[in-house]
Design an enzyme around this catalytic site. Sequence first.
Site, short mmCIF file in Angstrom:
data_model
loop_
_atom_site.label_atom_id
_atom_site.label_comp_id
_atom_site.label_asym_id
_atom_site.label_seq_id
_atom_site.Cartn_x
_atom_site.Cartn_y
_atom_site.Cartn_z
N HIS A 38 1.91 4.70 -2.76
CA HIS A 38 2.06 6.14 -2.48
C HIS A 38 3.48 6.60 -2.83
CE1 HIS A 38 -1.80 6.56 -0.60
NE2 HIS A 38 -1.52 5.81 0.45
N HIS A 91 0.84 -1.21 0.00
CA HIS A 91 0.00 0.00 0.00
C HIS A 91 0.87 1.26 0.00
CE1 HIS A 91 -3.55 2.47 1.13
NE2 HIS A 91 -2.64 3.18 1.78
N GLU A 92 1.83 1.30 0.93
CA GLU A 92 2.68 2.48 1.04
C GLU A 92 3.61 2.61 -0.16
OE1 GLU A 92 1.96 4.64 3.13
OE2 GLU A 92 0.67 3.44 4.42
#
Length: 352
Positions: free
Chosen positions: A21, A17-18
């Site tokens: 980003h 997920h990170e």
Amino acid sequence: MGTITFLLVLSFLVFFHELGHFLAARYFGVKIHVFSIGFGKQIFAKEWKGTTWQLALIPLGGYVQMKGQDDKNPNLKEDGDDSYNTKKPWQRIIILFAGPFANFILAAILYFSIAMMGASTWAAQVGQVQENSPAFHAGILSNDEIIKINDTEIKSWDEIGKTIISTNGTLKFFIKRDGVIIAKTINPQISDSENMFKEKIKKRMIGISPSGKIINLDLSFGESLIYAYDKTIFASTMIFQGIQKLVQGAIPSSEVGGVISIGKVISDASESSIIALFAITALISVNLGVLNLLPIPALDGGHIMFNLYEMITRRKPSDQVFMFLTILGWVILGSLMLLGIYNDINRIFLNN
């Protein structure tokens, strides 16, 4: 072993997920101060290409701290071309959306892997035939294998229901019985049923249930891609609908689970098989992606909402409003986490 598997799976999901980003932010030239798996006290850190990569003490999440953006300090502003807050709103939206999108991509990869390893499902074999149902009157018998409906080839039990629902009028079933192909004409009737949320619904049915026989799907590379896409879309839709039903009160709040439930599910899956572990990891990854898109100020969806507001009105929300809504978002998230843990503990005591 189950606890270790749970922590590894959760850390892997958070990392992916990170990473979404991180990659989107770096693409737009934003400096990343910290890439963290976990919260709280730092237990390991390494500086690489201007970013501190760290593991923190509490492994229940993670974050990417960008220059000009910090959830712990919503009013933070840092100047420079490499600052998040100097980027255009549409660029910030892409950076924010990239995290949940990475979770959907990960889920699709896992579902594709399952398909290539040998996804299993119910065979298109009849178990029970309901008395006085359309199938009963057509002469369908237990152990009949349904191989085609009209011009649609049937490979699994799920395809039977989808074909019945998606077509109109009378259907021609081709079944295999004792090695012989038999054609049966059946007119489905609208009957009472329940959906996955145990709500009463009406749908076209013929009155049969599966035998319970499990088969492995022999899927080609292209079919595996379609399988992965369909599974990811289905899981996303199911979770979105589940949240909607929860808000509407159709699903009781007692159904909300927390980290204990997630840990148990992952532990059980890891003890079953690698395919089961992949399947539950994919579902949790989709869950993480969907939840982060909710328009709650402390989540990616809330920040996307702020940037959409700026795009439409050509001005940012005031610092006071932004701070208030962000704090409110954290309160909502904290309340949901406490509710999940409370329900988990209740289930433990009820089961003992």
